[in-house]
Design an enzyme around this catalytic site. Structure first.
Site, PDB file in Angstrom:
ATOM      1  N   ARG A  98     -10.959   8.367  10.173  1.00  0.00           N
ATOM      2  CA  ARG A  98     -11.792   8.226   8.965  1.00  0.00           C
ATOM      3  C   ARG A  98     -11.571   9.356   7.966  1.00  0.00           C
ATOM      4  O   ARG A  98     -12.517   9.815   7.316  1.00  0.00           O
ATOM      5  CB  ARG A  98     -13.281   8.169   9.324  1.00  0.00           C
ATOM      6  CG  ARG A  98     -13.701   6.939  10.085  1.00  0.00           C
ATOM      7  CD  ARG A  98     -13.951   5.767   9.155  1.00  0.00           C
ATOM      8  NE  ARG A  98     -14.194   4.566   9.937  1.00  0.00           N
ATOM      9  CZ  ARG A  98     -15.385   4.010  10.104  1.00  0.00           C
ATOM     10  NH1 ARG A  98     -16.431   4.515   9.524  1.00  0.00           N
ATOM     11  NH2 ARG A  98     -15.502   2.933  10.838  1.00  0.00           N
TER      12      ARG A  98
ATOM     13  N   ARG B 131     -14.782   3.728  -4.604  1.00  0.00           N
ATOM     14  CA  ARG B 131     -15.586   2.742  -3.875  1.00  0.00           C
ATOM     15  C   ARG B 131     -16.587   2.070  -4.818  1.00  0.00           C
ATOM     16  O   ARG B 131     -16.780   0.855  -4.766  1.00  0.00           O
ATOM     17  CB  ARG B 131     -16.285   3.465  -2.730  1.00  0.00           C
ATOM     18  CG  ARG B 131     -17.339   2.701  -1.990  1.00  0.00           C
ATOM     19  CD  ARG B 131     -16.722   1.772  -0.961  1.00  0.00           C
ATOM     20  NE  ARG B 131     -17.766   1.176  -0.137  1.00  0.00           N
ATOM     21  CZ  ARG B 131     -18.552   0.195  -0.533  1.00  0.00           C
ATOM     22  NH1 ARG B 131     -18.439  -0.305  -1.737  1.00  0.00           N
ATOM     23  NH2 ARG B 131     -19.469  -0.290   0.280  1.00  0.00           N
TER      24      ARG B 131
HETATM   25  O1  1CP Z   1     -14.814   4.526  13.868  1.00  0.00           O
HETATM   26  C1  1CP Z   1     -14.371   3.856  14.812  1.00  0.00           C
HETATM   27  O2  1CP Z   1     -14.973   3.665  15.862  1.00  0.00           O
HETATM   28  C2  1CP Z   1     -13.001   3.255  14.629  1.00  0.00           C
HETATM   29  C3  1CP Z   1     -12.920   1.782  14.702  1.00  0.00           C
HETATM   30  C4  1CP Z   1     -13.665   1.097  13.576  1.00  0.00           C
HETATM   31  C5  1CP Z   1     -14.894   0.424  13.647  1.00  0.00           C
HETATM   32  C6  1CP Z   1     -15.798   0.290  14.852  1.00  0.00           C
HETATM   33  C7  1CP Z   1     -13.187   0.970  12.241  1.00  0.00           C
HETATM   34  C8  1CP Z   1     -11.887   1.542  11.788  1.00  0.00           C
HETATM   35  N1  1CP Z   1     -14.081   0.192  11.547  1.00  0.00           N
HETATM   36  C9  1CP Z   1     -15.154  -0.158  12.365  1.00  0.00           C
HETATM   37  C10 1CP Z   1     -16.289  -1.016  11.964  1.00  0.00           C
HETATM   38  C11 1CP Z   1     -17.012  -0.436  10.820  1.00  0.00           C
HETATM   39  N2  1CP Z   1     -16.566  -0.507   9.526  1.00  0.00           N
HETATM   40  C12 1CP Z   1     -18.183   0.361  10.833  1.00  0.00           C
HETATM   41  C13 1CP Z   1     -18.992   0.754  12.075  1.00  0.00           C
HETATM   42  C14 1CP Z   1     -20.126  -0.162  12.286  1.00  0.00           C
HETATM   43  C15 1CP Z   1     -21.053   0.226  13.434  1.00  0.00           C
HETATM   44  O3  1CP Z   1     -20.792  -0.148  14.581  1.00  0.00           O
HETATM   45  O4  1CP Z   1     -22.050   0.892  13.147  1.00  0.00           O
HETATM   46  C16 1CP Z   1     -18.467   0.718   9.508  1.00  0.00           C
HETATM   47  C17 1CP Z   1     -19.623   1.518   8.991  1.00  0.00           C
HETATM   48  C18 1CP Z   1     -17.415   0.177   8.692  1.00  0.00           C
HETATM   49  C19 1CP Z   1     -17.218   0.355   7.228  1.00  0.00           C
HETATM   50  C20 1CP Z   1     -16.153   1.331   6.865  1.00  0.00           C
HETATM   51  N3  1CP Z   1     -14.845   1.233   7.279  1.00  0.00           N
HETATM   52  C21 1CP Z   1     -16.268   2.458   6.021  1.00  0.00           C
HETATM   53  C22 1CP Z   1     -17.532   2.950   5.298  1.00  0.00           C
HETATM   54  C23 1CP Z   1     -17.986   1.910   4.323  1.00  0.00           C
HETATM   55  C24 1CP Z   1     -18.122   2.306   2.883  1.00  0.00           C
HETATM   56  O5  1CP Z   1     -19.069   1.768   2.283  1.00  0.00           O
HETATM   57  O6  1CP Z   1     -17.352   3.065   2.280  1.00  0.00           O
HETATM   58  C25 1CP Z   1     -14.996   3.043   5.926  1.00  0.00           C
HETATM   59  C26 1CP Z   1     -14.598   4.244   5.115  1.00  0.00           C
HETATM   60  C27 1CP Z   1     -14.098   2.252   6.742  1.00  0.00           C
HETATM   61  C28 1CP Z   1     -12.638   2.465   6.882  1.00  0.00           C
HETATM   62  C29 1CP Z   1     -12.031   2.417   8.220  1.00  0.00           C
HETATM   63  N4  1CP Z   1     -12.579   1.839   9.346  1.00  0.00           N
HETATM   64  C30 1CP Z   1     -11.735   2.012  10.401  1.00  0.00           C
HETATM   65  C31 1CP Z   1     -10.573   2.703   9.944  1.00  0.00           C
HETATM   66  C32 1CP Z   1      -9.390   3.112  10.815  1.00  0.00           C
HETATM   67  C33 1CP Z   1     -10.739   2.906   8.560  1.00  0.00           C
HETATM   68  C34 1CP Z   1      -9.667   3.445   7.602  1.00  0.00           C
HETATM   69  C35 1CP Z   1      -9.938   4.757   7.012  1.00  0.00           C
HETATM   70  C36 1CP Z   1      -9.628   6.009   7.755  1.00  0.00           C
HETATM   71  O7  1CP Z   1      -9.661   6.080   9.000  1.00  0.00           O
HETATM   72  O8  1CP Z   1      -9.369   6.985   7.044  1.00  0.00           O
END
Ligand code: 1CP
Length: 350
Positions: free
Chosen positions: A30, A43
Site C-alpha cells: 500500500r 483520488r
Molecule cells: O492489504 C491487504 O491485505 C492486501 C490485499 C488487499 C485487500 C484485502 C488489497 C490489495 N485490497 C484489498 C481489499 C480492500 N480494498 C480493502 C480492505 C477491506 C477490508 O477488509 O477492510 C480496502 C479498504 C480497499 C480499498 C483500497 N485499495 C484503497 C483505499 C481506498 C481509497 O478510497 O483510496 C487502496 C489505496 C487500495 C489499493 C490496493 N489494494 C491492494 C493493493 C495491492 C493496492 C495497490 C496499491 C499499493 O499497494 O500501493
C-alpha cells in the site's frame, strides 16, 4: 518477458532469484494510498475508487507518486484485488470510510452466473496501466503485478464486505465444501488469466495476497489456500518459467513452511506476527523472505521503529531478503516517517 537483461539486474529480482544482495531492496505494501496528500488529490478528481483503478493515466500517476518521493526498489501496480469479482460480473462498490461493498454471493446458482471468460477483456484498462508503467518507471525499479488469492477474494464475494472473522465464507466452505470449491475453481481460472495478462503487459514480479489465509484451520488451509495458489503458480510458470512470484499467506504461522514448499513461490511475505529468527531457520532456506515491520511502528517512527528495523535486517539480510511491512501502510502514517524508514534501511550497516 521483454527486456530480460534489465529485469534480471534489478535488486528486487536478484533477491527473488535467491541472491543475498549488497543491501536489502525495499518497497511497502500500500505504498500508494491515502497517507499521501498527492494521492488524495488524484483520488478526489477520479470520482470513485474503481474509476481511479480503471483510468490508466490516473492509475499510472498514483503508482508513480511513492516512487518519486522515496525511490523504492519496486513499484506495485495501482489496482485492487476486487477488480476480479467486478470483472466476473458481481457488483462491487467502494464506499468512503466503509471499504468495499459487494452484492454477496450466497447460493450455488449465483456462482454459475459469473462469467470467467470476460475477465481479461473487462480489465483492459488495468493492463494498459501496466504498459504505461513499464515505459515510465526508472530502469532500476521492478514492476510488481498482483492479485488476491482465491480464498481471500472469496471471503469478500461471499461476505459482501470485509469482516473480522470471514464467517460467511468459512461456513459455506464447511457446510458445502464441493459447492464452495466451484467458486474457488472459478477464481483460480480468472486469477490465472488476470495475472498472465499483467505479465504480458510488462509486470516483472507477481504478488499473490492471501490476507485472510490465517483464518482457516489446517485442512481447509491446505485445500483453499495452498492448493489454489499452487495451481496459479504452476500455470504462470508454464507460460513464464523464470517469473518470480511472492506469496503473502497472512497469519499462516508454521503452515507457511508447507505453503512455501508446496506452492513453488520464490518469495514469502511475512506478516508482523512472524518471529524473524524462526523465519530465518524455517523459511529462508526455501525462499526469499519479505517483511515484516509492524505498520504501526511506521506510524510511531523514531527510535522504536529504528530498533525494530535493525532487528529485522540483522536477522534476515544474510540471505535473500526484501524489506517491507507486515501488512499495508495505514492512512494515518506520516509521509516523513516513510522517508525516515527508507533512509534507515538504506543506511543500515550490520
Ligand atoms: O492489504 C491487504 O491485505 C492486501 C490485499 C488487499 C485487500 C484485502 C488489497 C490489495 N485490497 C484489498 C481489499 C480492500 N480494498 C480493502 C480492505 C477491506 C477490508 O477488509 O477492510 C480496502 C479498504 C480497499 C480499498 C483500497 N485499495 C484503497 C483505499 C481506498 C481509497 O478510497 O483510496 C487502496 C489505496 C487500495 C489499493 C490496493 N489494494 C491492494 C493493493 C495491492 C493496492 C495497490 C496499491 C499499493 O499497494 O500501493
Amino acid at each position: 518477458m521483454n527486456d530480460v537483461t534489465g529485469t534480471k539486474a534489478k535488486r528486487l529480482i536478484r533477491a527473488l532469484n535467491g541472491e543475498a544482495t549488497d543491501r536489502a531492496p525495499i518497497w511497502l505494501m500500500r505504498q500508494a494510498g491515502r497517507y499521501l496528500p498527492e494521492y488524495r488529490k488524484v483520488r478526489a478528481e477520479a470520482g470513485s475508487f474503481l474509476d481511479l483503478c480503471y483510468t490508466p493515466a490516473l492509475a499510472e500517476e498514483v503508482t508513480l507518486q511513492p516512487i518519486r518521493r522515496y525511490g523504492f526498489d519496486a513499484s506495485i501496480l495501482f489496482s485492487d484485488i476486487l477488480v476480479v469479482p467486478d470483472a466476473l460480473g458481481q457488483k462491487v462498490a467502494f464506499r468512503e470510510g466503509e471499504g468495499p461493498v459487494l452484492d454477496p454471493i450466497t447460493r450455488a446458482e449465483q456462482i454459475d452466473e459469473l462469467d470467467g471468460s470476460a475477465v481479461v477483456e473487462r480489465l483492459q484498462p488495468v493492463y494498459e496501466t501496466v504498459r504505461r508503467l513499464k515505459a515510465s518507471l526508472p530502469t532500476e525499479t521492478a514492476l510488481i503485478g498482483f492479485a488476491g488469492a482465491p480464498w481471500t477474494v472469496a471471503t469478500y464475494m461471499v461476505g459482501g464486505r470485509g469482516s473480522a472473522d470471514q464467517a460467511a465464507a468459512k461456513l459455506w466452505a464447511y457446510r458445502a465444501p464441493d459447492e464452495f470449491q466451484k467458486l474457488i475453481d472459478l477464481l483460480v481460472g480468472a486469477t490465472i488469466s488476470h495475472l498472465v495478462a499483467q505479465v504480458e503487459a510488462g509486470a516483472e514480479v507477481i504478488q499473490i495476497f492471501d490476507t485472510w489465509a490465517g483464518s482457516l484451520p489446517e485442512a481447509q488451509f491446505r485445500r483453499f489456500s495452498i492448493e489454489p495458489t499452487r495451481a496459479i503458480v504452476k500455470a504462470l510458470r508454464a507460460r513464464f518459467p523464470d517469473l518470480p512470484v511472492i506469496g503473502f499467506p497472512r497469519g499462516a504461522g508454521a503452515l507457511a513452511i508447507d505453503y512455501t514448499r508446496e506452492t513453488g513461490i520464490s518469495g514469502v511475505s511475512l506478516d508482523t506476527g512472524v518471529s524473524v529468527g524462526w523465519a530465518r531457520e524455517a523459511l529462508q532456506p526455501l525462499a526469499c523472505l519479505q517483511g515484516n515491520l509492524d505498520p504501526l511502528l511506521l506510524v510511531a517512527g523514531g527510535d522504536e521503529m529504528r530498533r525494530a528495523v535493525g532487528n529485522i535486517l540483522g536477522t534476515l539480510e544474510g540471505g535473500p531478503f526484501i524489506f517491507n511491512l507486515g501488512h499495508g501502510i495505514v492512512p494515518q502514517t506520516p509521509p516523513d516517517h516513510v522517508a525516515e524508514l527508507v533512509e534507515t534501511v538504506r543506511g543500515w550497516k550490520g
